[in-house]
Design an enzyme around this catalytic site. Sequence first.
Site, PDB file in Angstrom:
ATOM      1  N   GLY A 180       0.808  -1.219   0.000  1.00 14.81           N
ATOM      2  CA  GLY A 180       0.000   0.000   0.000  1.00 14.81           C
ATOM      3  C   GLY A 180       0.839   1.265   0.000  1.00 14.81           C
TER       4      GLY A 180
ATOM      5  CG  ASP B 123       8.233  -2.860  11.007  1.00  9.95           C
ATOM      6  OD1 ASP B 123       8.294  -4.059  10.660  1.00  9.95           O
ATOM      7  OD2 ASP B 123       7.475  -2.449  11.908  1.00  9.95           O
TER       8      ASP B 123
ATOM      9  CG  ASP C  80       7.242   2.231   9.544  1.00 10.82           C
ATOM     10  OD1 ASP C  80       7.882   1.186   9.756  1.00 10.82           O
ATOM     11  OD2 ASP C  80       6.226   2.539  10.214  1.00 10.82           O
TER      12      ASP C  80
ATOM     13  CD  GLU D  81       6.244  -5.872  19.348  1.00 10.77           C
ATOM     14  OE1 GLU D  81       6.988  -5.224  18.587  1.00 10.77           O
ATOM     15  OE2 GLU D  81       5.517  -5.341  20.215  1.00 10.77           O
TER      16      GLU D  81
END
Length: 356
Positions: A120, A208, A210, A300
């Site tokens: 996305g 990740d 980001d 997690e």
Amino acid sequence: MALFPFCKTYAGAVRVTRIQLVLYCFILILIIYILHGRKASVSVRSPRPKHPYFHSVETTTESNRVDLLDVRAAAAASQAPLETPWGAPLVWGDTLNSAWRKAEFAQQGIRIGLLALVVGTYARFVRTFLTSAETFFLPGQMVTYYILTDNPHSVDPSIQLGADRQLKLVPIAELPGWERLAYRRMVLLADAIRDPISSEVEYIFCADIDQEFLATVGEEILGDLVATLHPELYGMPRTAFPYEVEEVSSACVEEDEGDYYYTSEFYGGLVTEMYSLARACSVLIQRDQANGVMARGLEESYLNRYLINHRPTCVLSPEYNWFNSGLAVDVPVMRLVSLGRQCEALDMQKREQHKC
């Protein structure tokens, strides 16, 4: 009076003695004043040092501040540990132990992979992630970037990579929504490690997308199974860890289990170890999914469940996954920063300023 024969002396002698006595008292008072002044001066110039890793508790709300100071007081009284209770290295990047670890691996010509999932709108983080990794992630080593993405065309191919560096896009089926992604992430990781990663590199690290590298992340991170401490929970008591507590979940952790709470934003190790981890976690997630259950911390929670049963051989300090929040501990060096979680810690106005 016989006890004080000097009192029988003539007046002149008494006058001199009294003067001396007054002089002695004055000198004594002066000495006491000087010593007290020096002590006060030292205390003003050299206040009791605050532990560098827990200074950030001052930024929390008043109600949280007292609790944090209490639970972290013991840790603040000593230097950060360099070893876990089971003898694995606890890595702070600029320590002598880290220098030894770098020297151990630096000349071995190791092939290393760095994997990130891009779906996305998260494609907007790819450039920052890769350009910062080119500068700071294992400089001088052979690195392959694996980007698992539902839209390969959204990944900018124009990023200039250094020698012995390459970028590989691994197409995956479209994953609408975070809930679906949480169920599928470990399966995708296991599949990617099985083919093509296991035949191309020796170590694989998952991150990740980001995030941004701000300082060197070198060979000190290498190990068979590597996990990173959560920056908001390092130094906190075991009771504060957000383990899954529902017994119906396969990620459930009992009260007498667990040493640390690990982040899912950066972990890795040998490809064989990472395949075992991803495969085991995916089985637990699928089992819960079949029963209509999902752990509170998504993947997690399952990662932490696995790492309790299979303790990491190398544990990275919060330097390797940090973000600015009222609960995150201060670190000597911010090496890898979570832009996503940093945005979550901001109010709406600041989120707009930082283009979150």
